[in-house]
Design a protein around this motif. Structure first.
Motif, PDB file in Angstrom:
ATOM      1  N   LEU A  31       1.697   8.586  18.286  1.00 12.39           N
ATOM      2  CA  LEU A  31       0.689   9.158  18.130  1.00 12.39           C
ATOM      3  C   LEU A  31      -0.070  10.064  18.709  1.00 12.39           C
ATOM      4  CD1 LEU A  31      -1.137   5.156  18.443  1.00 12.39           C
ATOM      5  CD2 LEU A  31      -0.156   6.171  16.540  1.00 12.39           C
ATOM      6  N   PHE A  32      -0.314  11.176  17.637  1.00 12.48           N
ATOM      7  CA  PHE A  32      -0.741  12.708  17.631  1.00 12.48           C
ATOM      8  C   PHE A  32      -2.048  12.661  17.356  1.00 12.48           C
ATOM      9  CE2 PHE A  32      -1.071  16.830  18.346  1.00 12.48           C
ATOM     10  CZ  PHE A  32      -0.254  17.619  18.823  1.00 12.48           C
ATOM     11  N   GLY A  33      -3.012  12.424  18.857  1.00 10.36           N
ATOM     12  CA  GLY A  33      -4.740  13.529  18.915  1.00 10.36           C
ATOM     13  C   GLY A  33      -5.074  11.936  19.210  1.00 10.36           C
ATOM     14  N   ARG A  34      -4.661  12.584  21.103  1.00 10.78           N
ATOM     15  CA  ARG A  34      -5.499  10.779  21.755  1.00 10.78           C
ATOM     16  C   ARG A  34      -6.305  10.960  21.278  1.00 10.78           C
ATOM     17  NH1 ARG A  34      -2.752  10.265  26.555  1.00 10.78           N
ATOM     18  NH2 ARG A  34      -1.318  11.872  27.008  1.00 10.78           N
ATOM     19  N   HIS A  35      -7.563  11.407  20.944  1.00  9.88           N
ATOM     20  CA  HIS A  35      -9.085  11.133  20.772  1.00  9.88           C
ATOM     21  C   HIS A  35      -8.887  10.539  19.717  1.00  9.88           C
ATOM     22  CE1 HIS A  35     -13.560  11.469  20.326  1.00  9.88           C
ATOM     23  NE2 HIS A  35     -13.454  11.404  19.245  1.00  9.88           N
TER      24      HIS A  35
ATOM     25  N   LYS B  74      -2.131 -12.255  21.274  1.00  7.35           N
ATOM     26  CA  LYS B  74      -1.306 -11.885  19.924  1.00  7.35           C
ATOM     27  C   LYS B  74       0.045 -10.847  20.384  1.00  7.35           C
ATOM     28  CE  LYS B  74      -4.828 -14.105  17.963  1.00  7.35           C
ATOM     29  NZ  LYS B  74      -5.658 -14.420  18.672  1.00  7.35           N
ATOM     30  N   ILE B  75       0.211 -10.335  20.730  1.00 11.09           N
ATOM     31  CA  ILE B  75       0.877  -9.295  20.758  1.00 11.09           C
ATOM     32  C   ILE B  75       1.199  -9.633  22.973  1.00 11.09           C
ATOM     33  CG2 ILE B  75       1.079  -7.587  19.617  1.00 11.09           C
ATOM     34  CD1 ILE B  75       0.262  -5.906  21.284  1.00 11.09           C
ATOM     35  N   SER B  76       2.258  -8.669  23.417  1.00 14.11           N
ATOM     36  CA  SER B  76       2.765  -8.893  24.619  1.00 14.11           C
ATOM     37  C   SER B  76       2.438  -7.389  25.933  1.00 14.11           C
ATOM     38  CB  SER B  76       4.417  -8.464  24.188  1.00 14.11           C
ATOM     39  OG  SER B  76       4.828 -10.401  24.783  1.00 14.11           O
ATOM     40  N   PRO B  77       1.786  -7.622  26.549  1.00 11.03           N
ATOM     41  CA  PRO B  77       1.467  -5.946  27.080  1.00 11.03           C
ATOM     42  C   PRO B  77       2.403  -5.369  27.010  1.00 11.03           C
ATOM     43  CG  PRO B  77       0.674  -8.015  28.458  1.00 11.03           C
ATOM     44  CD  PRO B  77       1.459  -8.712  27.797  1.00 11.03           C
ATOM     45  N   GLY B  78       3.518  -5.284  27.128  1.00  7.57           N
ATOM     46  CA  GLY B  78       4.074  -4.344  27.337  1.00  7.57           C
ATOM     47  C   GLY B  78       4.497  -3.994  26.089  1.00  7.57           C
ATOM     48  N   ASP B  79       3.907  -4.480  24.455  1.00  9.20           N
ATOM     49  CA  ASP B  79       4.392  -3.948  23.215  1.00  9.20           C
ATOM     50  C   ASP B  79       3.478  -2.657  23.775  1.00  9.20           C
ATOM     51  OD1 ASP B  79       5.767  -5.105  22.800  1.00  9.20           O
ATOM     52  OD2 ASP B  79       4.269  -7.002  21.493  1.00  9.20           O
ATOM     53  N   LEU B  80       2.032  -2.537  24.454  1.00 17.15           N
ATOM     54  CA  LEU B  80       1.128  -1.079  24.445  1.00 17.15           C
ATOM     55  C   LEU B  80       2.258   0.396  24.915  1.00 17.15           C
ATOM     56  CD1 LEU B  80      -1.616  -2.042  25.671  1.00 17.15           C
ATOM     57  CD2 LEU B  80      -1.350  -1.513  23.298  1.00 17.15           C
ATOM     58  N   ASP B  81       3.062  -0.276  25.297  1.00 16.10           N
ATOM     59  CA  ASP B  81       4.195   0.653  25.799  1.00 16.10           C
ATOM     60  C   ASP B  81       5.442   1.140  24.819  1.00 16.10           C
ATOM     61  OD1 ASP B  81       3.610   0.673  28.463  1.00 16.10           O
ATOM     62  OD2 ASP B  81       4.836  -0.960  28.957  1.00 16.10           O
ATOM     63  N   LEU B  82       5.296   1.149  23.193  1.00 12.62           N
ATOM     64  CA  LEU B  82       6.427   1.129  22.574  1.00 12.62           C
ATOM     65  C   LEU B  82       5.521   2.257  21.612  1.00 12.62           C
ATOM     66  CD1 LEU B  82       6.181  -2.409  20.899  1.00 12.62           C
ATOM     67  CD2 LEU B  82       8.202  -0.527  22.064  1.00 12.62           C
ATOM     68  N   LEU B  83       4.175   2.475  21.807  1.00 14.42           N
ATOM     69  CA  LEU B  83       3.073   4.131  20.948  1.00 14.42           C
ATOM     70  C   LEU B  83       3.698   4.775  22.781  1.00 14.42           C
ATOM     71  CD1 LEU B  83       0.299   1.574  19.715  1.00 14.42           C
ATOM     72  CD2 LEU B  83       2.207   2.865  18.654  1.00 14.42           C
ATOM     73  N   LEU B  84       3.507   6.173  22.289  1.00 13.18           N
ATOM     74  CA  LEU B  84       3.190   7.168  22.711  1.00 13.18           C
ATOM     75  C   LEU B  84       2.199   7.828  22.359  1.00 13.18           C
ATOM     76  CD1 LEU B  84       6.034   9.719  23.780  1.00 13.18           C
ATOM     77  CD2 LEU B  84       3.798  10.657  23.747  1.00 13.18           C
ATOM     78  N   LEU B  85       1.001   8.440  23.167  1.00 14.15           N
ATOM     79  CA  LEU B  85       0.183   9.401  23.199  1.00 14.15           C
ATOM     80  C   LEU B  85       0.081  10.922  23.347  1.00 14.15           C
ATOM     81  CD1 LEU B  85      -1.456   6.106  22.717  1.00 14.15           C
ATOM     82  CD2 LEU B  85      -3.171   7.788  22.501  1.00 14.15           C
ATOM     83  N   THR B  86      -0.236  11.836  22.715  1.00 16.82           N
ATOM     84  CA  THR B  86      -0.465  12.807  22.935  1.00 16.82           C
ATOM     85  C   THR B  86      -0.857  13.691  22.078  1.00 16.82           C
ATOM     86  OG1 THR B  86       1.633  14.863  23.801  1.00 16.82           O
ATOM     87  CG2 THR B  86       2.325  13.315  21.250  1.00 16.82           C
TER      88      THR B  86
ATOM     89  N   ASP C 209       0.139  17.325  22.431  1.00 18.01           N
ATOM     90  CA  ASP C 209       0.993  18.544  23.061  1.00 18.01           C
ATOM     91  C   ASP C 209       2.256  18.653  22.251  1.00 18.01           C
ATOM     92  OD1 ASP C 209       2.849  20.313  24.208  1.00 18.01           O
ATOM     93  OD2 ASP C 209       2.995  20.061  25.649  1.00 18.01           O
ATOM     94  N   PRO C 210       1.827  19.929  20.969  1.00 18.70           N
ATOM     95  CA  PRO C 210       3.546  19.318  20.666  1.00 18.70           C
ATOM     96  C   PRO C 210       4.857  19.668  20.893  1.00 18.70           C
ATOM     97  CG  PRO C 210       2.245  21.527  18.918  1.00 18.70           C
ATOM     98  CD  PRO C 210       1.353  19.992  20.884  1.00 18.70           C
ATOM     99  N   ALA C 211       5.012  20.285  22.356  1.00 18.62           N
ATOM    100  CA  ALA C 211       6.370  20.170  23.186  1.00 18.62           C
ATOM    101  C   ALA C 211       6.304  18.915  23.310  1.00 18.62           C
ATOM    102  CB  ALA C 211       6.123  21.230  23.755  1.00 18.62           C
ATOM    103  N   GLU C 212       5.511  18.332  24.165  1.00 17.89           N
ATOM    104  CA  GLU C 212       5.135  16.291  24.576  1.00 17.89           C
ATOM    105  C   GLU C 212       6.387  16.151  23.459  1.00 17.89           C
ATOM    106  OE1 GLU C 212       2.828  15.056  28.021  1.00 17.89           O
ATOM    107  OE2 GLU C 212       2.093  14.326  25.241  1.00 17.89           O
ATOM    108  N   ALA C 213       5.483  15.858  22.695  1.00 15.58           N
ATOM    109  CA  ALA C 213       5.932  15.569  21.203  1.00 15.58           C
ATOM    110  C   ALA C 213       7.452  15.548  20.983  1.00 15.58           C
ATOM    111  CB  ALA C 213       5.288  14.754  20.101  1.00 15.58           C
ATOM    112  N   ALA C 214       7.743  16.724  20.571  1.00 14.74           N
ATOM    113  CA  ALA C 214       8.752  16.959  20.898  1.00 14.74           C
ATOM    114  C   ALA C 214       9.878  16.596  21.537  1.00 14.74           C
ATOM    115  CB  ALA C 214       9.168  18.662  20.350  1.00 14.74           C
TER     116      ALA C 214
END
Length: 312
Positions: A253-257, A275-287, A289-294
């Motif tokens: 997910l690009f654009g934290r705000h 409804k989902i497991s707490p660990g499911d949140l770790d499926l999402l990466l927020l950033t 920074d283009p370099a971090e996403a790449a």
């Protein structure tokens, strides 16, 4: 004691729900989609025109949209798309076999074949989603362009929905990085056109076929700020990961705000109510920074490759 009358349901904006309200909302929704798409093209300096449809210059179009001359007798308004015809409820005798659902299965099959053939050479792909109305002066456009450029430099093909806005930014970044720029266009009730930075343009009639291509030929999804279509692709990927259909597949997910409210709701409601497991949140990466996403995509691809080599 008088029986309490049930209250009339209301929409999310507080309007009384009715067939009239729903029809008006559906029409306004369609009109809004046209407006947003045209706005994205205009912000990039291209004027939408019915006389001169927007197409990608230099693109290898795998299949151009066909003239809309079929099934005229079952149309109740102009520009009825193949998706809509497929999803309609049967209305009595369909007549000729070429207007029946079994016939459409053959067309769907051919569309899968065409898509697989057109994209078969993509072995490292990343699909980038986001709003069509984002202009070149928007920081998110710039970030999408840079993210795609960095990935292209590492040999990744960049796949988008071929439209303006974030999609255009990603295709443009792919070209700048010397990578393969792919656009998977979809038939809509209006001519949306393709941005001018697409190398390979594939035109689809059916959303579900197009969505299969996005998943099959991608090693990751990067989700920039967008609307319902963007959210659809986001949750499609998360569902496939959760059910074990795809592995080592980053969803970024690009654009934290922009995404903060959604993440808070997922945390408080979906996780909070089990409804989902707490660990499911770790499926999402927020950033932001283009370099971090790449780099997240590069690392995941290396993990995918290592796992495949271990299996072999």
């Amino acid at each position: 004691m008088a029986k309490k009358q049930p209250s009339q349901p209301r929409t999310a904006t507080g309007k009384k729900a009715s067939a009239v309200t729903r029809a008006q909302a559906e029409q306004e929704s369609r009109d809004g989609l046209v407006e947003r798409t045209e706005e994205g093209h205009r912000k990039a300096g291209r004027e939408p025109s019915a006389e001169a449809p927007l197409v990608s210059s230099g693109a290898r179009a795998v299949r151009r949209p066909e003239p809309r001359l079929i099934d005229q007798d079952i149309r109740d308004r102009p520009m009825l798309t193949e998706d809509e015809k497929l999803l309609q409820s049967p209305k009595g005798d369909m007549g000729a076999f070429t207007r029946s659902d079994p016939w459409r299965v053959m067309r769907i099959t051919s569309e899968f074949v065409e898509g697989f053939d057109a994209l078969s050479e993509i072995h490292k792909g990343v699909t980038i989603f986001g709003s069509a109305r984002t202009g070149p002066d928007d920081p998110q456009y710039v970030a999408a362009q840079e993210t795609a450029r960095l990935l292209a430099l590492k040999g990744f093909s960049i796949i988008t929905g071929a439209g303006p806005g974030i999609m255009e930014a990603a295709n443009k970044g792919a070209k700048e990085g010397g990578g393969h720029s792919v656009g998977c266009n979809i038939e809509l009730p209006f001519e949306q056109g393709a941005n001018p930075y697409v190398d390979t343009l594939v035109n689809f009639r059916y959303f579900f076929v197009r969505k299969t291509m996005f998943i099959k030929y991608s090693n990751a999804f990067i989700i920039f700020p967008g609307g319902f279509g963007t959210l659809d692709e986001l949750f499609e990927a998360l569902t496939l990961i959760q059910t074990g259909k795809i592995y080592q597949f980053p969803v970024i997910l690009f654009g934290r705000h922009y995404w903060a409210g959604l993440v808070r709701w997922i945390t408080s409601r979906l996780v909070g109510e089990g409804k989902i497991s707490p660990g499911d949140l770790d499926l999402l990466l927020l950033t932001d920074d283009p370099a971090e996403a790449a780099q997240a995509v590069i690392d995941a691809h290396e993990a995918q490759t290592a796992a495949q080599n271990a299996e072999n």
